[in-house]
Design an enzyme around this catalytic site. Structure first.
Site, PDB file in Angstrom:
ATOM      1  N   ALA A  79       0.932  -1.272   0.046  1.00 25.60           N
ATOM      2  CA  ALA A  79      -0.033  -0.044  -0.016  1.00 25.60           C
ATOM      3  C   ALA A  79       0.872   1.300  -0.079  1.00 25.60           C
ATOM      4  O   ALA A  79       1.660   1.413   0.832  1.00 25.60           O
ATOM      5  CB  ALA A  79      -0.829   0.012   1.321  1.00 25.60           C
ATOM      6  N   ALA A  80       0.671   2.132  -0.933  1.00 21.39           N
ATOM      7  CA  ALA A  80       1.298   3.415  -1.251  1.00 21.39           C
ATOM      8  C   ALA A  80       0.675   4.333  -2.160  1.00 21.39           C
ATOM      9  O   ALA A  80      -0.166   4.066  -2.799  1.00 21.39           O
ATOM     10  CB  ALA A  80       2.875   3.240  -1.592  1.00 21.39           C
ATOM     11  N   TYR A 146       8.577  11.389  -2.148  1.00 18.94           N
ATOM     12  CA  TYR A 146       8.426   9.827  -2.179  1.00 18.94           C
ATOM     13  C   TYR A 146       9.705   8.836  -1.938  1.00 18.94           C
ATOM     14  O   TYR A 146       9.380   8.019  -1.285  1.00 18.94           O
ATOM     15  CB  TYR A 146       7.931   9.887  -3.901  1.00 18.94           C
ATOM     16  CG  TYR A 146       7.665   8.240  -4.068  1.00 18.94           C
ATOM     17  CD1 TYR A 146       6.594   7.560  -3.550  1.00 18.94           C
ATOM     18  CD2 TYR A 146       8.753   7.691  -4.660  1.00 18.94           C
ATOM     19  CE1 TYR A 146       6.334   6.126  -4.232  1.00 18.94           C
ATOM     20  CE2 TYR A 146       8.417   6.209  -5.129  1.00 18.94           C
ATOM     21  CZ  TYR A 146       7.423   5.627  -4.732  1.00 18.94           C
ATOM     22  OH  TYR A 146       7.193   4.386  -4.985  1.00 18.94           O
ATOM     23  N   ASN A 175      10.628   0.510 -12.727  1.00 22.14           N
ATOM     24  CA  ASN A 175       9.395   0.690 -12.880  1.00 22.14           C
ATOM     25  C   ASN A 175       8.554  -0.238 -13.427  1.00 22.14           C
ATOM     26  O   ASN A 175       8.754  -0.933 -14.516  1.00 22.14           O
ATOM     27  CB  ASN A 175       9.707   2.087 -14.064  1.00 22.14           C
ATOM     28  CG  ASN A 175      10.254   3.209 -13.638  1.00 22.14           C
ATOM     29  OD1 ASN A 175      11.220   3.282 -13.013  1.00 22.14           O
ATOM     30  ND2 ASN A 175       9.388   4.252 -13.723  1.00 22.14           N
ATOM     31  N   ILE A 206       5.412  13.406 -23.830  1.00 19.00           N
ATOM     32  CA  ILE A 206       6.586  12.990 -23.229  1.00 19.00           C
ATOM     33  C   ILE A 206       6.934  14.548 -22.443  1.00 19.00           C
ATOM     34  O   ILE A 206       7.092  15.403 -22.851  1.00 19.00           O
ATOM     35  CB  ILE A 206       7.597  12.641 -23.991  1.00 19.00           C
ATOM     36  CG1 ILE A 206       7.348  11.411 -24.835  1.00 19.00           C
ATOM     37  CG2 ILE A 206       9.063  12.825 -23.271  1.00 19.00           C
ATOM     38  CD1 ILE A 206       8.470  10.672 -25.449  1.00 19.00           C
ATOM     39  N   PHE A 207       7.412  14.261 -21.213  1.00 18.98           N
ATOM     40  CA  PHE A 207       7.989  15.497 -20.181  1.00 18.98           C
ATOM     41  C   PHE A 207       9.441  15.434 -20.195  1.00 18.98           C
ATOM     42  O   PHE A 207       9.890  14.438 -19.922  1.00 18.98           O
ATOM     43  CB  PHE A 207       7.310  15.145 -19.027  1.00 18.98           C
ATOM     44  CG  PHE A 207       5.729  15.285 -18.712  1.00 18.98           C
ATOM     45  CD1 PHE A 207       5.198  16.321 -19.027  1.00 18.98           C
ATOM     46  CD2 PHE A 207       5.133  13.939 -18.097  1.00 18.98           C
ATOM     47  CE1 PHE A 207       3.613  16.395 -18.957  1.00 18.98           C
ATOM     48  CE2 PHE A 207       3.861  14.128 -18.283  1.00 18.98           C
ATOM     49  CZ  PHE A 207       2.865  15.164 -18.664  1.00 18.98           C
TER      50      PHE A 207
HETATM   51  C1  UD1 Z   1       7.871   5.082 -11.095  1.00 21.02           C
HETATM   52  C2  UD1 Z   1       6.503   4.778 -10.086  1.00 21.02           C
HETATM   53  C3  UD1 Z   1       6.929   4.623  -8.684  1.00 21.02           C
HETATM   54  C4  UD1 Z   1       8.448   3.904  -8.449  1.00 21.02           C
HETATM   55  C5  UD1 Z   1       9.433   4.098  -9.258  1.00 21.02           C
HETATM   56  C6  UD1 Z   1      10.695   3.257  -9.430  1.00 21.02           C
HETATM   57  C7  UD1 Z   1       4.208   4.960 -10.974  1.00 21.02           C
HETATM   58  C8  UD1 Z   1       3.323   6.419 -11.067  1.00 21.02           C
HETATM   59  N1  UD1 Z   1       5.644   5.490 -10.432  1.00 21.02           N
HETATM   60  O1  UD1 Z   1       8.031   6.310 -10.703  1.00 21.02           O
HETATM   61  O2  UD1 Z   1       5.996   4.265  -7.787  1.00 21.02           O
HETATM   62  O3  UD1 Z   1       8.655   3.617  -7.120  1.00 21.02           O
HETATM   63  O4  UD1 Z   1       8.849   4.123 -10.653  1.00 21.02           O
HETATM   64  O5  UD1 Z   1      11.624   3.593 -10.163  1.00 21.02           O
HETATM   65  O6  UD1 Z   1       4.098   4.032 -11.176  1.00 21.02           O
HETATM   66  N2  UD1 Z   1       6.293  10.694 -18.311  1.00 21.02           N
HETATM   67  C9  UD1 Z   1       5.835  10.956 -19.412  1.00 21.02           C
HETATM   68  N3  UD1 Z   1       4.717  11.225 -19.932  1.00 21.02           N
HETATM   69  C10 UD1 Z   1       3.508  10.756 -18.967  1.00 21.02           C
HETATM   70  C11 UD1 Z   1       3.948  10.225 -17.768  1.00 21.02           C
HETATM   71  C12 UD1 Z   1       5.228   9.978 -17.502  1.00 21.02           C
HETATM   72  O7  UD1 Z   1       6.982  11.387 -20.109  1.00 21.02           O
HETATM   73  O8  UD1 Z   1       2.550  10.738 -19.475  1.00 21.02           O
HETATM   74  C13 UD1 Z   1       7.831  10.460 -17.949  1.00 21.02           C
HETATM   75  C14 UD1 Z   1       7.886  11.128 -16.626  1.00 21.02           C
HETATM   76  O9  UD1 Z   1       8.242  12.317 -16.535  1.00 21.02           O
HETATM   77  C15 UD1 Z   1       9.347  10.389 -16.198  1.00 21.02           C
HETATM   78  C16 UD1 Z   1       8.978   8.795 -16.832  1.00 21.02           C
HETATM   79  O10 UD1 Z   1       8.215   9.161 -17.584  1.00 21.02           O
HETATM   80  O11 UD1 Z   1      10.633  10.821 -16.753  1.00 21.02           O
HETATM   81  C17 UD1 Z   1       8.647   7.763 -15.799  1.00 21.02           C
HETATM   82  O12 UD1 Z   1       7.418   8.427 -14.784  1.00 21.02           O
HETATM   83  P1  UD1 Z   1       6.569   7.435 -14.113  1.00 21.02           P
HETATM   84  O13 UD1 Z   1       5.965   6.519 -14.858  1.00 21.02           O
HETATM   85  O14 UD1 Z   1       5.577   8.416 -13.346  1.00 21.02           O
HETATM   86  O15 UD1 Z   1       7.551   6.734 -13.159  1.00 21.02           O
HETATM   87  P2  UD1 Z   1       8.543   7.234 -11.917  1.00 21.02           P
HETATM   88  O16 UD1 Z   1       8.640   8.810 -11.841  1.00 21.02           O
HETATM   89  O17 UD1 Z   1       9.825   6.754 -12.387  1.00 21.02           O
END
Ligand code: UD1
Length: 318
Positions: A79-80, A146, A175, A206-207
């Protein structure tokens, strides 16, 4: 004949927790789930509903956690609030759930005589330190609340194994992706969002410039790591990376998801998100050597399974 082991999965109606519940049932465990159903869903447990005991409540509620932990041999604490950018916006809330919640679970585990707690930690504990791949011996340097909450939780686990005789294992998930990861929020995991958009024919965002990379790991591999962490002797107090040991940039991910979905996927680009790290890649040597962890499902295979799952789900829903 020995009695079936009893497991509590916090967050067991969520993405990873519900897959773990299925696996534990197959392994002969009695399974109880604690979930507040904020992001978890009873639908995630639909196939196993009659075999799982569901306790609806919150890890912030200590007496409730105490009640849910009763009679359990092992607790998997999944849970988180999982979003890094959400923790940047709401650090008090994520602290209460992610750190106080872990402390509550550990206190109940001690009180109730739980043998082992397996914790869903995160690669976010490594932060921006540029050395790759990440090894468990490296100093943690989380950049967002986090990661701080996950690291502090892991330190509490170490104290519990040293002081109170509760065995603990911390799994630093990279991830994770797979079926049931909800794509609906801006805070969702990137693969869930991109697969959803690929199959709807809408454009992903993409961010940043897309060169940032992650070690994506299919959920079945993570479930396997949990099972090993719960059952291997001699691993108490240890932390393990759980990834695939392969890096994929977001730009490459677009191509891979496009291929799996049978389409050409192009993205629009927006500024990078606050608290985002650039790079993340696991060295999984320790998990392999001490837990016997081998990621059997590759990223490509995982993407193919996920796309097939989402297609089936949508065909069923229409
Ligand atoms: C993720 C997990 C986190 C975990 C961590 C371990 C989620 C939401 N987050 O964080 O719980 O502990 O991995 O490494 O599952 N991005 C885009 N477009 C989007 C969404 C995201 O470009 O629509 C990019 C983000 O800016 C980031 C990358 O994709 O650079 C990964 O983002 P995200 O999937 O949110 O994962 P993390 O932040 O790495």
């Amino acid at each position: 004949m020995t009695a079936s082991p009893r497991a509590l999965i916090t967050g067991g109606a969520g993405f990873i927790g519900s897959h773990l519940a299925e696996r534990l049932l197959r392994e002969g465990y009695k399974v109880r789930v604690l979930d507040n159903l904020t992001t978890g869903k009873t639908e995630n447990l639909a196939a196993i509903a009659k075999d799982v005991e569901l306790e609806v409540g919150d890890v912030r509620d200590q007496p409730f956690v105490d009640y849910a932990v009763r009679d359990c041999d092992v607790v998997f604490h999944e849970a988180a609030i999982v979003s890094v950018p959400y923790s940047v916006e709401q650090p008090q809330e994520t602290h209460d759930v992610n750190l106080q919640g872990t402390l509550n679970v550990l206190q109940s585990a001690r009180k109730r005589g739980v043998k082992r707690v397996v914790f869903a930690c995160s690669a976010a504990v490594y932060g921006e330190e540029p050395t790759m791949p990440k090894r468990e011996t490296m100093a943690p340097a989380p950049v967002a609340p986090y990661g701080v909450e996950k690291m502090a939780s892991e330190l509490y686990l170490g104290a519990w194994s040293a002081l109170y005789g509760v065995e603990t294992v911390s799994l630093r998930y990279f991830n994770v992706f797979g079926p049931r990861q909800d794509p609906k929020s801006a805070y969702s995991g990137v693969i869930s969002i991109f697969v959803d958009r690929a199959l709807r024919g809408t454009t992903p965002v993409i961010f940043g410039d897309g060169s940032q990379y992650r070690d994506f790991v299919y959920v079945d591999n993570v479930v396997e790591a949990n099972f090993l962490a719960a059952t291997r002797p001699g691993v108490s107090g240890r932390a393990y990376n759980v990834g695939c040991g392969a890096q994929t940039s977001l730009n490459d991910l677009l191509g891979m998801i496009g291929k799996a979905a049978g389409t050409t996927l192009t993205a629009t680009y927006q500024p990078a998100r606050a608290g985002d790290i650039h790079a993340s890649l696991a060295d999984i040597t320790r998990a392999r050597d001490e837990l016997g962890y081998v990621p059997k499902v590759s990223v490509e295979e995982g993407l193919a399974r996920l796309v097939a799952h989402v297609k089936r789900e949508r065909a069923g829903a229409s």
